[in-house]
Design an enzyme around this catalytic site. Structure first.
Site, PDB file in Angstrom:
ATOM      1  CB  ALA A  64      10.008   7.344  -6.157  1.00 31.84           C
ATOM      2  N   GLY A 107       8.063   4.759  -1.394  1.00 30.87           N
ATOM      3  CA  GLY A 107      10.275   4.134  -1.795  1.00 30.87           C
ATOM      4  C   GLY A 107      10.689   3.770  -0.328  1.00 30.87           C
ATOM      5  CD  GLU A 110       7.823   0.112  -2.613  1.00 29.41           C
ATOM      6  OE1 GLU A 110       8.236   0.987  -2.684  1.00 29.41           O
ATOM      7  OE2 GLU A 110       7.668  -0.770  -3.004  1.00 29.41           O
ATOM      8  CD  GLU A 130       3.872   3.952  -2.365  1.00 29.63           C
ATOM      9  OE1 GLU A 130       3.674   4.220  -1.380  1.00 29.63           O
ATOM     10  OE2 GLU A 130       5.369   3.424  -2.739  1.00 29.63           O
TER      11      GLU A 130
END
Ligand code: HXC
Length: 254
Positions: A64, A107, A110, A130
């Site tokens: 992200a 992300g 993911e 993260e």
């Protein structure tokens, strides 16, 4: 429909969705994820598309976009999370394959976990960094990763933020295949899947996705119902008649 952060190409009943923010290693901002959401609505409904491939040139996605997240409040963070879109991808009625080169982090990883299959380059760099940012994966990672690699390996990857390469990812089940040219390998697998009966693939995917969540009694009842539905498809008639007539089936996807 027009897109600015992704590129969609369609060929041979395969739609390829390329993440397209190369300067930031395809970091996933809200706009890109909103486009992915729209793209999956479009592709799920598109009768010409039988398989979807997600990829990114040089890099899959380095997570992200951190510049979007730094000042978020808890309420804003809840809205920023990508889970609704990733669930939509996981439940797409067509097979979805991730072709991974370069970084697939946070992300980005993911997103790959929302796909049915992951084919990576041996030197791809995958993981969940993260924890080094003071957070943990928040778009399905804590739920999908343990289902693939088991609890201790998932905890090791998420607690340490370790970034692993192809062989280790293959050995623990994070990816399903390695290839020097993952997109080429993915395309040949996608072509194979595109020739299969589409309704049987869709209903099998529903049953298999449910297997990760439901108790076996519920899962078997669901399977029985979906299986019976296939006998209303022309592909079931074609597949069985072709066997009896000793010829190759031609599936219409209906
Ligand atoms: C914003 C990013 C980014 C990211 C890279 N960039 N990753 N920008 N968000 N996640 C930008 C860099 O700032 C830089 O921009 C450009 O991309 C190139 O990156 P470099 O760092 O210069 O490249 P390199 O030295 O090769 O290092 C690559 C890297 C590193 C190891 C991948 O960029 C990195 O650690 N990125 C962050 C990875 C990460 O922590 N991902 C998880 C995010 S949290 P400039 O402008 O300087 O050229 C997450 C939570 C999801 O994903 C939860 C759901 C919502």
């Amino acid at each position: 429909m027009s897109y600015e952060n992704i590129i969609i190409r369609k060929e041979n009943n395969i739609a390829t969705v390329s993440l397209n923010r190369p300067k930031s290693l395809n970091a996933l901002n809200s706009e890109l994820v909103a486009e992915l959401d729209r793209a999956f609505d479009e592709l799920s409904a598109d009768s010409e598309t039988r398989v979807v491939v997600i990829t990114g040139e040089k890099n899959f996605a380095a997570g992200a976009d951190i510049t979007n997240m730094v000042e978020l409040t808890p309420e804003e963070a809840r809205d920023f999370a990508f889970s609704d879109t990733y669930d939509k991808i996981a439940n797409c009625p067509k097979p979805v394959i991730a072709a991974i080169e370069g970084f697939a982090l946070g992300g980005g990883m993911e997103l790959a976990l929302s796909c049915d299959f992951r084919i990576a380059a041996p030197n791809a760099k995958m993981g969940f960094p993260e924890i080094t940012l003071g957070i943990f994966p928040g778009a399905g990672g804590t739920q999908r990763l343990p289902r693939l690699v088991g609890l201790p390996k998932a905890k090791r990857l998420i607690f340490t933020g370790a970034i692993i390469r192809g062989e280790e990812a293959l050995a623990c089940g994070l990816v399903d295949g390695l290839a020097d040219n993952p997109l080429e390998e993915t395309m040949s697998f996608a072509l194979e899947l595109a020739a299969k009966p589409a309704v049987a693939l869709k209903l099998a995917k529903e049953c298999i996705n449910l297997a990760a969540d439901a108790d076996i009694k519920t899962g078997i009842a669901y399977e029985a119902s979906n299986w019976a539905r296939l006998f209303a498809t022309s592909d079931q008639k074609e597949g069985m008649r072709a066997f009896i007539e000793k010829r190759k089936p031609e599936f219409a996807g209906k």
